[in-house]
Design a protein around this motif. Structure first.
Motif, PDB file in Angstrom:
ATOM      1  N   GLY A 209     -13.241   8.194  -4.981  1.00 10.47           N
ATOM      2  CA  GLY A 209     -12.895   9.574  -3.977  1.00 10.47           C
ATOM      3  C   GLY A 209     -11.777  10.283  -4.841  1.00 10.47           C
ATOM      4  O   GLY A 209     -11.418   9.861  -5.975  1.00 10.47           O
ATOM      5  N   THR A 210     -11.307  10.925  -4.172  1.00  9.18           N
ATOM      6  CA  THR A 210     -10.298  11.870  -4.334  1.00  9.18           C
ATOM      7  C   THR A 210      -8.817  11.274  -3.794  1.00  9.18           C
ATOM      8  O   THR A 210      -9.028  10.306  -3.025  1.00  9.18           O
ATOM      9  CB  THR A 210     -10.544  13.527  -4.066  1.00  9.18           C
ATOM     10  N   LEU A 232      -8.291  10.671  -9.628  1.00  9.53           N
ATOM     11  CA  LEU A 232      -9.440   9.964  -8.983  1.00  9.53           C
ATOM     12  C   LEU A 232      -8.831   8.771  -8.303  1.00  9.53           C
ATOM     13  O   LEU A 232      -7.464   8.253  -8.826  1.00  9.53           O
ATOM     14  CB  LEU A 232     -10.546   9.372 -10.113  1.00  9.53           C
ATOM     15  N   ARG A 233      -9.290   8.420  -7.292  1.00 10.84           N
ATOM     16  CA  ARG A 233      -8.721   7.064  -6.489  1.00 10.84           C
ATOM     17  C   ARG A 233     -10.011   6.466  -6.009  1.00 10.84           C
ATOM     18  O   ARG A 233     -11.084   6.691  -5.741  1.00 10.84           O
ATOM     19  CB  ARG A 233      -7.870   7.669  -5.260  1.00 10.84           C
ATOM     20  N   THR A 234      -9.915   4.961  -6.169  1.00  9.89           N
ATOM     21  CA  THR A 234     -10.726   4.095  -5.856  1.00  9.89           C
ATOM     22  C   THR A 234     -10.157   3.252  -4.579  1.00  9.89           C
ATOM     23  O   THR A 234      -9.207   2.632  -4.496  1.00  9.89           O
ATOM     24  CB  THR A 234     -11.207   3.074  -7.144  1.00  9.89           C
ATOM     25  N   TYR A 235     -10.995   3.167  -3.538  1.00  8.26           N
ATOM     26  CA  TYR A 235     -10.882   2.397  -2.221  1.00  8.26           C
ATOM     27  C   TYR A 235     -11.529   1.296  -2.193  1.00  8.26           C
ATOM     28  O   TYR A 235     -12.619   1.162  -2.526  1.00  8.26           O
ATOM     29  CB  TYR A 235     -11.052   3.671  -1.080  1.00  8.26           C
ATOM     30  N   LYS A 271       4.115  -1.164 -19.215  1.00  6.78           N
ATOM     31  CA  LYS A 271       3.076  -1.779 -19.766  1.00  6.78           C
ATOM     32  C   LYS A 271       1.716  -1.860 -18.989  1.00  6.78           C
ATOM     33  O   LYS A 271       0.594  -1.885 -19.279  1.00  6.78           O
ATOM     34  CB  LYS A 271       3.585  -3.380 -20.291  1.00  6.78           C
ATOM     35  N   TYR A 272       2.128  -2.296 -17.733  1.00  5.04           N
ATOM     36  CA  TYR A 272       0.991  -2.802 -16.807  1.00  5.04           C
ATOM     37  C   TYR A 272       0.579  -1.706 -15.661  1.00  5.04           C
ATOM     38  O   TYR A 272      -0.031  -1.810 -14.908  1.00  5.04           O
ATOM     39  CB  TYR A 272       1.521  -4.194 -15.964  1.00  5.04           C
ATOM     40  N   GLY A 273       1.581  -0.485 -15.598  1.00  8.73           N
ATOM     41  CA  GLY A 273       1.336   0.468 -14.963  1.00  8.73           C
ATOM     42  C   GLY A 273       1.397   0.197 -13.375  1.00  8.73           C
ATOM     43  O   GLY A 273       0.997   0.785 -12.550  1.00  8.73           O
ATOM     44  N   ASP A 274       2.277  -0.952 -13.011  1.00  4.84           N
ATOM     45  CA  ASP A 274       2.465  -1.356 -11.657  1.00  4.84           C
ATOM     46  C   ASP A 274       3.657  -0.301 -11.124  1.00  4.84           C
ATOM     47  O   ASP A 274       4.690  -0.701 -10.817  1.00  4.84           O
ATOM     48  CB  ASP A 274       3.029  -2.810 -11.638  1.00  4.84           C
ATOM     49  N   THR A 275       3.361   1.124 -10.771  1.00  2.00           N
ATOM     50  CA  THR A 275       4.085   1.724  -9.917  1.00  2.00           C
ATOM     51  C   THR A 275       3.354   2.158  -8.850  1.00  2.00           C
ATOM     52  O   THR A 275       2.132   2.286  -8.653  1.00  2.00           O
ATOM     53  CB  THR A 275       4.549   3.038 -10.802  1.00  2.00           C
ATOM     54  N   LYS A 276       4.089   2.849  -7.883  1.00  2.00           N
ATOM     55  CA  LYS A 276       3.505   3.523  -6.862  1.00  2.00           C
ATOM     56  C   LYS A 276       2.562   4.533  -7.064  1.00  2.00           C
ATOM     57  O   LYS A 276       1.831   5.082  -6.226  1.00  2.00           O
ATOM     58  CB  LYS A 276       4.493   3.987  -5.780  1.00  2.00           C
ATOM     59  N   TYR A 277       2.665   5.135  -8.349  1.00  5.31           N
ATOM     60  CA  TYR A 277       1.693   6.137  -8.518  1.00  5.31           C
ATOM     61  C   TYR A 277       0.434   5.548  -9.303  1.00  5.31           C
ATOM     62  O   TYR A 277      -0.632   6.216  -9.060  1.00  5.31           O
ATOM     63  CB  TYR A 277       2.365   7.006  -9.384  1.00  5.31           C
ATOM     64  N   ASP A 278       0.461   4.420  -9.787  1.00  4.42           N
ATOM     65  CA  ASP A 278      -0.887   3.919 -10.337  1.00  4.42           C
ATOM     66  C   ASP A 278      -1.650   3.100  -9.449  1.00  4.42           C
ATOM     67  O   ASP A 278      -2.779   2.960  -9.748  1.00  4.42           O
ATOM     68  CB  ASP A 278      -0.414   3.580 -11.887  1.00  4.42           C
ATOM     69  N   GLU A 279      -0.843   2.180  -8.671  1.00 10.31           N
ATOM     70  CA  GLU A 279      -1.359   1.345  -7.926  1.00 10.31           C
ATOM     71  C   GLU A 279      -0.655   0.780  -6.866  1.00 10.31           C
ATOM     72  O   GLU A 279       0.395   0.380  -6.690  1.00 10.31           O
ATOM     73  CB  GLU A 279      -1.493  -0.099  -8.918  1.00 10.31           C
ATOM     74  N   TYR A 280      -1.287   1.252  -5.677  1.00 12.81           N
ATOM     75  CA  TYR A 280      -0.436   1.453  -4.407  1.00 12.81           C
ATOM     76  C   TYR A 280      -0.986   0.103  -3.713  1.00 12.81           C
ATOM     77  O   TYR A 280      -2.071   0.107  -3.300  1.00 12.81           O
ATOM     78  CB  TYR A 280      -0.578   2.822  -3.721  1.00 12.81           C
ATOM     79  N   VAL A 281      -0.096  -0.606  -3.006  1.00 17.27           N
ATOM     80  CA  VAL A 281      -0.499  -1.844  -2.112  1.00 17.27           C
ATOM     81  C   VAL A 281      -0.486  -1.347  -0.790  1.00 17.27           C
ATOM     82  O   VAL A 281       0.679  -0.908   0.002  1.00 17.27           O
ATOM     83  CB  VAL A 281       0.358  -3.005  -2.190  1.00 17.27           C
ATOM     84  N   TYR A 282      -1.589  -1.140  -0.154  1.00 12.09           N
ATOM     85  CA  TYR A 282      -1.964  -0.748   1.278  1.00 12.09           C
ATOM     86  C   TYR A 282      -1.185  -1.713   2.473  1.00 12.09           C
ATOM     87  O   TYR A 282      -0.931  -1.508   3.357  1.00 12.09           O
ATOM     88  CB  TYR A 282      -3.139  -0.104   1.382  1.00 12.09           C
ATOM     89  N   THR A 283      -1.959  -3.142   2.029  1.00 13.70           N
ATOM     90  CA  THR A 283      -1.629  -3.989   3.071  1.00 13.70           C
ATOM     91  C   THR A 283      -0.385  -4.919   2.804  1.00 13.70           C
ATOM     92  O   THR A 283       0.114  -5.053   1.720  1.00 13.70           O
ATOM     93  CB  THR A 283      -3.104  -5.070   2.956  1.00 13.70           C
ATOM     94  N   GLN A 284       0.228  -5.391   4.262  1.00 18.22           N
ATOM     95  CA  GLN A 284       1.568  -5.998   3.796  1.00 18.22           C
ATOM     96  C   GLN A 284       1.020  -7.716   3.801  1.00 18.22           C
ATOM     97  O   GLN A 284       2.072  -8.310   3.373  1.00 18.22           O
ATOM     98  CB  GLN A 284       2.087  -5.881   5.152  1.00 18.22           C
ATOM     99  N   GLU A 285      -0.272  -7.835   4.017  1.00 20.53           N
ATOM    100  CA  GLU A 285      -0.607  -9.311   3.818  1.00 20.53           C
ATOM    101  C   GLU A 285      -0.641  -9.978   2.560  1.00 20.53           C
ATOM    102  O   GLU A 285      -0.483 -11.067   2.213  1.00 20.53           O
ATOM    103  CB  GLU A 285      -1.842  -9.645   4.630  1.00 20.53           C
TER     104      GLU A 285
END
Length: 580
Positions: A209-210, A232-235, A271-285
């Motif tokens: 989605g968006t 684009l965002r994948t849920y 290198k891995y794009g692990d930033t809050k803009y590229d890949e956001y972790v929603y769950t705390q578990e």
């Protein structure tokens, strides 16, 4: 030395009278010596690695009081210069002058002020030079890699080693683990448990989605986490329950579950794009970043190899790094190894290591309230390792190495130098009386514009669509009148009034230009979005203000210098007017 100074002054007086009159050579020489000293002080400021343990070590210029020394020296230097400068005034002595000479004097004032106030830049360049030379990129990358490998055995938090943190091997990298606290749940679907916690794994399905749909569209609610790429965002959503009891022996904390990364260097993030803009972790578990999966894989393979000498070498290398950075700990390789090396029990977490000495803790949980508290009290040792300080050291080193002391502060010093030089120039040209009246007049005009704007807002019942325009255009009209008086009415109005307008024009033209840009941008924004808006950074709407961003500072500065150059002719003509 006295003879050398006398001969130099005589040479400057005969060949470069403006430079002699403004004392440029001696002030710049003094400022250069101070800049060199500040650079040396900055270079030595972080020679003790313990300073890197604190947050924001790059701000040491402010933290250790150097800022006050810098201010005092700047004031002393400028005051001493002004004393010698005001001993000889070309206007009062009726020396012949020209537009070029007036502008050159202003430029010299500007240069002197800039070099007399920018010790902050030299100091921070010294700090950066030391860090860059002491901690080169190859060394830091190696130390970060070693620390990330050893972080598997830090044994600080129980939660870092529970089953819900596992991301390797497959299919753990594709599963979502939901953690329950043992209350009001259907235990028929619980396959793993540890103390009061139960763990249920799910497979996931996804929707594309968006950026905003996950929060505004009901069809996208309830996602576990999402990944973003461009617009684009994948849920990802929970699908069906997955039984992992055949993949793991139990849910007891062990080192195979550890998936965190102690410190991610800027290069690794890119290198891995692990930033809050590229890949956001929603769950705390559970963490779903690629970095967590790679970290878990590295630790898993290390434990599977079960090479005692390799693990000991990892611990040894890390303690060497800790000692280099003066990280506080009371561990030895053998003690640490004995606490973590339990292959017969599947590398079960048997000992916890404190982050600081026991005696410095604010309190201890003598009466544990939950099962997890009891587990903690039973497994905590008296050994400690302050790895958080090492994290901050790496962070400070990278921040300082990537800092740009000149670019980050140039705008402040540039404009401070301009306005201070403008005040000196105004005093030099029009005199103290005119300067004081100028300050009073600017205060009165500011109050007038404010009162009229408040009155207009009251009359229009605080209609936000027009108040901003009213204040902008009112200021623009007053500014235009002030600018036009010295140009067109200098001979028809009292000389003191013209002097006040001259001074306001010199110091206020930059604000006048900025006001014009603001008005144009407001109209552009309104034409685009259909209503009044101060959002000049809207990417969908082009406007003059947002098109260049911070670069407007340089453009306006150049425009202002050009204005002073051409306006010097007006100043010269005003000075030639008769008094009265």
């Amino acid at each position: 030395m006295k003879k050398f100074i006398y001969k130099t002054n005589q040479y400057l007086l005969e060949n470069y009278p403006i430079i002699w009159n403004t004392k440029l050579v001696w002030v710049l020489l003094s400022a250069l010596i101070l800049h060199i000293l500040f650079f040396i002080f900055g270079f030595l400021a972080i020679s003790n690695p313990e300073i890197l343990h604190e947050y924001g070590a790059g701000d040491i210029f402010f933290d250790n009081g150097t800022v006050f020394i810098s201010i005092i020296l700047s004031i002393l230097l400028l005051v001493t210069w002004l004393i010698f400068l005001f001993k000889n005034n070309a206007f009062k002595s009726f020396y012949p002058t020209s537009r070029q000479k007036l502008f050159k004097q202003f430029l010299i004032y500007l240069i002197i002020t800039f070099f007399s106030t920018t010790f902050f830049i030299s100091y921070n360049l010294g700090v950066k030079s030391y860090i860059t030379s002491k901690y080169d990129d190859e060394r830091i990358e190696k130390e970060i890699t070693t620390s990330n490998t050893a972080a598997l055995f830090f044994s600080k938090n129980i939660q870092d080693y529970t089953i819900n943190q596992r991301r390797y091997p497959q299919p753990f990298n594709t599963l979502y683990c939901e953690v329950y606290n043992g209350k009001n749940i259907n235990k028929d679907n619980i396959f793993l448990s540890f103390l009061d916690y139960e763990y249920r794994f799910y497979t996931l399905y996804k929707k594309e989605g968006t950026l905003s749909q996950g929060f505004s569209d009901p069809n996208y609610k309830g996602f576990v986490y999402h990944k973003t790429k461009d617009t684009l965002r994948t849920y990802f959503y929970k699908d069906s329950i997955f039984d992992v009891s055949n993949l793991v022996q139990n849910a007891n904390p062990n080192y195979f579950n550890y998936s965190k990364t102690f410190y991610q260097s800027k290069k690794r993030k890119l290198k891995y794009g692990d930033t809050k803009y590229d890949e956001y972790v929603y769950t705390q578990e559970q963490n779903f970043t690629k970095t967590n999966e790679l970290s878990n894989k590295q630790g898993h393979n290390l434990l599977k190899r079960n090479d005692a000498s390799e693990i000991k070498q990892i611990l040894t290398d890390f303690l060497v790094i800790s000692d280099l950075y003066k990280i506080k700990h009371d561990l030895t390789v053998n003690i640490w190894f004995d606490m973590v090396y339990h292959p017969a029990e599947n590398f079960k977490l048997k000992h916890l290591i404190r982050n600081e000495p026991k005696s410095t803790l604010l309190y201890a949980s003598n009466n544990p309230e939950t099962a997890i508290d009891t587990f903690y009290e039973e497994h905590i040792t008296d050994y400690y390792l302050d790895h958080d300080s090492l994290y901050r050291a790496f962070e400070n080193i990278e921040d300082i190495k990537t800092s740009e002391p000149f670019l980050e502060s140039i705008h402040f010093f540039m404009w401070f130098s301009f306005f201070f030089s403008a005040l000196i120039f105004m005093f030099r040209v029009t005199g103290l009386k005119s300067l004081l009246f100028t300050i009073i007049s600017m205060g009165i005009l500011t109050i007038l514009v404010t009162l009229l704007t408040v009155l207009y807002a009251y009359i229009t019942k605080f209609d936000d669509n027009s108040i901003g325009y009213f204040a902008s255009y009112l200021t623009f009209i007053l500014g235009s009148i002030i600018l036009s008086i010295p140009l067109f009415y200098a001979k028809k109005i009292k000389k003191l009034v013209v002097a006040i307008c001259l001074n306001i024009s010199i110091i206020g033209f930059i604000l006048y230009t900025f006001l014009i840009i603001t008005i144009i941008s407001l109209h552009q924004s309104d034409a685009c979005v259909g209503n009044y808006s101060f959002n000049f950074n809207n990417k969908d709407c082009f406007n003059l203000m947002g098109s260049l961003g911070v670069n407007w500072s340089y453009i306006l500065f150049i425009i202002n210098l050009l204005f002073v150059y051409f306006y010097s002719a007006v100043i010269k003509n005003w000075k030639a007017l008769p008094e009265g």
